[in-house]
Design an enzyme around this catalytic site. Sequence first.
Site, PDB file in Angstrom:
ATOM      1  N   ARG A 259     -58.014  22.042 -32.679  1.00  0.00           N
ATOM      2  CA  ARG A 259     -56.785  21.853 -31.696  1.00  0.00           C
ATOM      3  C   ARG A 259     -56.322  20.493 -32.100  1.00  0.00           C
ATOM      4  NH1 ARG A 259     -56.971  25.673 -27.868  1.00  0.00           N
ATOM      5  NH2 ARG A 259     -59.060  26.611 -27.355  1.00  0.00           N
ATOM      6  N   GLY A 260     -54.997  20.233 -31.663  1.00  0.00           N
ATOM      7  CA  GLY A 260     -54.168  18.916 -31.944  1.00  0.00           C
ATOM      8  C   GLY A 260     -53.893  18.752 -33.507  1.00  0.00           C
ATOM      9  N   GLY A 284     -51.290  30.465 -30.213  1.00  0.00           N
ATOM     10  CA  GLY A 284     -50.831  30.817 -28.819  1.00  0.00           C
ATOM     11  C   GLY A 284     -49.791  30.115 -28.806  1.00  0.00           C
ATOM     12  N   ASP A 315     -56.398  35.926 -24.450  1.00  0.00           N
ATOM     13  CA  ASP A 315     -55.811  36.005 -23.117  1.00  0.00           C
ATOM     14  C   ASP A 315     -54.848  37.181 -22.808  1.00  0.00           C
ATOM     15  OD1 ASP A 315     -57.740  34.476 -22.473  1.00  0.00           O
ATOM     16  OD2 ASP A 315     -56.465  32.834 -21.840  1.00  0.00           O
ATOM     17  N   MET A 358     -62.802  35.804 -20.197  1.00  0.00           N
ATOM     18  CA  MET A 358     -61.657  34.667 -20.451  1.00  0.00           C
ATOM     19  C   MET A 358     -60.425  35.033 -19.657  1.00  0.00           C
ATOM     20  SD  MET A 358     -62.562  34.717 -24.593  1.00  0.00           S
ATOM     21  CE  MET A 358     -63.354  36.454 -24.196  1.00  0.00           C
ATOM     22  N   ARG A 360     -57.251  31.830 -18.813  1.00  0.00           N
ATOM     23  CA  ARG A 360     -57.175  30.493 -18.040  1.00  0.00           C
ATOM     24  C   ARG A 360     -56.054  30.712 -17.154  1.00  0.00           C
ATOM     25  NH1 ARG A 360     -58.592  25.995 -20.371  1.00  0.00           N
ATOM     26  NH2 ARG A 360     -56.625  24.955 -19.388  1.00  0.00           N
ATOM     27  N   TYR A 466     -68.280  32.932 -25.660  1.00  0.00           N
ATOM     28  CA  TYR A 466     -68.164  32.738 -27.345  1.00  0.00           C
ATOM     29  C   TYR A 466     -68.622  33.839 -27.956  1.00  0.00           C
ATOM     30  CZ  TYR A 466     -66.991  28.209 -25.698  1.00  0.00           C
ATOM     31  OH  TYR A 466     -66.286  27.058 -25.227  1.00  0.00           O
TER      32      TYR A 466
END
Length: 543
Positions: A259-260, A284, A315, A358, A360, A466
């Site tokens: 990420r990032g 995503g 998701d 999962m 969010r 996971y």
Amino acid sequence: MDALSCSPAAITNPRRATLAARRRGLSCLGRRHAENEGPGGRAFLGCRGIGQGGVVKNEIKNAGGQRDRTAIDFSDPGWKPKFQRDFESRFDLPHLKDVFPDAVPIPSTFCLRMRSPTEEFADGYPSDEKWHGYINNSDRVLLKVIHYSSPTSAGAQCIDPDCSWVEQWVHRAGPREEIYFRPEEVKAAIVTCGGLCPGLNDVIRQIVITLEIYGVKKIVGIPFGYRGFGDEGLTEMPLSRKVVQNVHLSGGSLLGVSRGGPSIPEIVDTMEKRGINMLFVLGGNGTHAGANAIHNECRKRRLRVAVVGVPKTIDNDILLMDKTFGFDTAVEEAQRAINSAYIEAHSAYHGIGIVKLMGRSSGYIAMHASLASGQIDICLIPEVPFHLHGPHGVLRHLKYLIETKGSAVVCVAEGAGQNFLEKTNAKDASGNIVLSDIGVHIQQETKKYFREIGVPADVKYIDPTYMIRACRANASDGILCTVLGQNAVHGAFAGYSGITVGICNTHYVYFPIPEVIQYPRSVDPNSRMWHRCLTSTGQPDFI
């Protein structure tokens, strides 16, 4: 904000809310607004205020977080053509010719009648004009296929208060007869960002194979997401059909994920330095926002680069699409956890199994897994508020289930019930808020509740997150990944950039990236699918 919101009391009864809104001169629409959230983070129907002359003001957020204001005068007999023109403008695909109007296409090198992959183009570009396998640029797919006759219909998504039928067409995906890149001049890069998801390797594999069929020789993988563009210690991974031949047989990502990453100008600087002129981005909403920014920066610098996204979210929360890859596998793998929880609960005296899945901001996995298993008594998702305590709370219903059935199984999405938990204010590298563990909270509250009322209860908690993310794609997702990967390459060679590929009403289409990342897609509590889930579980309202 100009758009009016439904009252909290109306949220629990969408039908009553719609009827009341129409009496007050409002129209509750199916489009969800990021700023319209009820208790527990549940998104609900946005309402448009109808002013004098039948003008509806609508305010939504675009991909950049800025508010777009559009006004539709429903008293104007010509409002439908105007709406359609606006829709066509929004969904028009960015193309290299927008920046390079003198760009000249060449015949497509994608020829399935060829016996072997193209080795060189010394004698010109091979083509087969008699092959009817190309997609015409004017081909379209209908975005919405249900004609709702009333705003009170389950799951109704209406443009105007009368639910008028308005055709909305989007671009059909597939190979074009003319292409805007010479294969020998292409250096294609693939990057996978965010978290793991079943099917990543399948998409990587198909992108590489399709690129080679076009005749591309220089294909590389960017290691560990966008980070690979800025870290000098992370070198490109050369890719070929030989390298990726069996990669789909295992989960994870051949290229790694993170990420990032560096800033957009730094990423484009690296692309220029390395000579990358095709970039395929798997990720995503956040990753696609980055891809769109890269596309815009390339346009700003007048670079002949195609940036194409492939939506990756387990998701299933990308707008306008039937589903995203990895979702079917997640629902299937969740059955193992649910079945284990059921066996534990059913085998114990007053057994209660709790499974956290999962999701969010969207409860699609929890809802579909509950429907598929037939073993869930309570399904909790972020879009539907609930109480744990009180006469209509979840715990009271668990007591009823223990008394009548002897056991119970609860399925909860990770983003549900966050209003019960202390907010951490922490964010991950992608900017996502770090959620507190609702599964552990429900487990603790359940034990505490039954202990206080003097009823023995054996509570088991399972979190398979996971384990599910690391699985290889199942057959359904394998097919979806294959087609998405192929169409991503077709879109890039056709000269499109700043687009993503998806499945819409069972057909594969291209969308401009900004249209699918305005906000996360969420479960409509008034949809037929959620009603089916409630019918299966038999649970009451927990409000």
